[in-house]
Design an enzyme around this catalytic site. Sequence first.
Site, mmCIF file in Angstrom:
data_model
loop_
_atom_site.group_PDB
_atom_site.id
_atom_site.type_symbol
_atom_site.label_atom_id
_atom_site.label_comp_id
_atom_site.label_asym_id
_atom_site.label_seq_id
_atom_site.Cartn_x
_atom_site.Cartn_y
_atom_site.Cartn_z
ATOM 1 N N PRO A 2 0.818 -1.213 0.000
ATOM 2 C CG PRO A 2 -0.224 -1.236 2.072
ATOM 3 C CD PRO A 2 0.883 -1.832 1.308
ATOM 4 C CD GLU A 3 1.368 3.670 -4.533
ATOM 5 O OE1 GLU A 3 1.386 4.885 -4.753
ATOM 6 O OE2 GLU A 3 1.293 2.827 -5.439
ATOM 7 C CE LYS A 53 5.520 3.913 -0.989
ATOM 8 N NZ LYS A 53 6.077 2.960 -1.959
ATOM 9 N NE ARG A 255 7.690 -1.269 -9.077
ATOM 10 C CZ ARG A 255 7.238 -0.653 -7.990
ATOM 11 N NH1 ARG A 255 8.062 0.017 -7.207
ATOM 12 N NH2 ARG A 255 5.957 -0.702 -7.680
#
Length: 266
Positions: A2-3, A53, A255
Amino acid sequence: MPELPEVETIRRQLAPLIVGRRLGDAWAFPHPKFTPALEVPGAVVEGVERRGKYLLIGLDDDRELVVHLGMTGSLRVRPPGDAGDAYVRAWWALDDGGEALEYRDVRRFGRLVVAEGGRYAGTLAVQGPDALDRSLDAEEFWRSLRASRRAVKTQLLSQRPIAGVGNIYADEALWRARVHPARRTVTRAQAAALLDAVRDVLTESLRYGGTTLSDYRTVEGREGRNQQRLDVYGQAGLPCPRCGTELRSRTLDGRTATWCPTCQPR
Ligand SMILES: [Zn+2]
């Protein structure tokens, strides 16, 4: 994942459930990433903060239990009589032991760290100001981007110019700001637009409880609702919502980056 919006959603839900409560007996999966859970029993939770985060669970003995959720980590307050499942990596009994604070993490990319007196080990020590911290202004953000020759998206993912942005919100913010993800230099105006866009996409996602693509759940066990609102992330081959050009994707420093070749010229 999660961000920032997902971690902030968890923070807001978790704080009222655990602040003022004492951590009792603890259990941890036998791996150095999770055994720090065993160092905090007896402490009372004073607050739940967040930076980037990371969740920072403040304790009454000047220590903090730092939680990084990795890819699939989640926290909840477990009711009495519920033993959790095979993916629970740590738990702490709360007060007299009826309920427990539970950390669950299927893929085990998350970790727990105990920090003393605000001294953070590892990546938290080298990350930049929180993306929603208004004390960071556009000029400072631009100077920090200029200090590196790496692609602008890679810099966002490094957490150094600002903390809290991962792959989803980086793609979304770069598209909104009309900045190509692989650019190595950005103008002052582009940096200002990008900082605004980052804050907008994060704030909007927060309003919708974050983005659930697979594992992310809130403390209440619900999925976020922001995934229906993404403009470009994961949508290569579909038309750009702004100009209709087919969105492209490529691997950038390991990415996947998705962008519009018309709105975000190289
Ligand atoms: Zn476009």
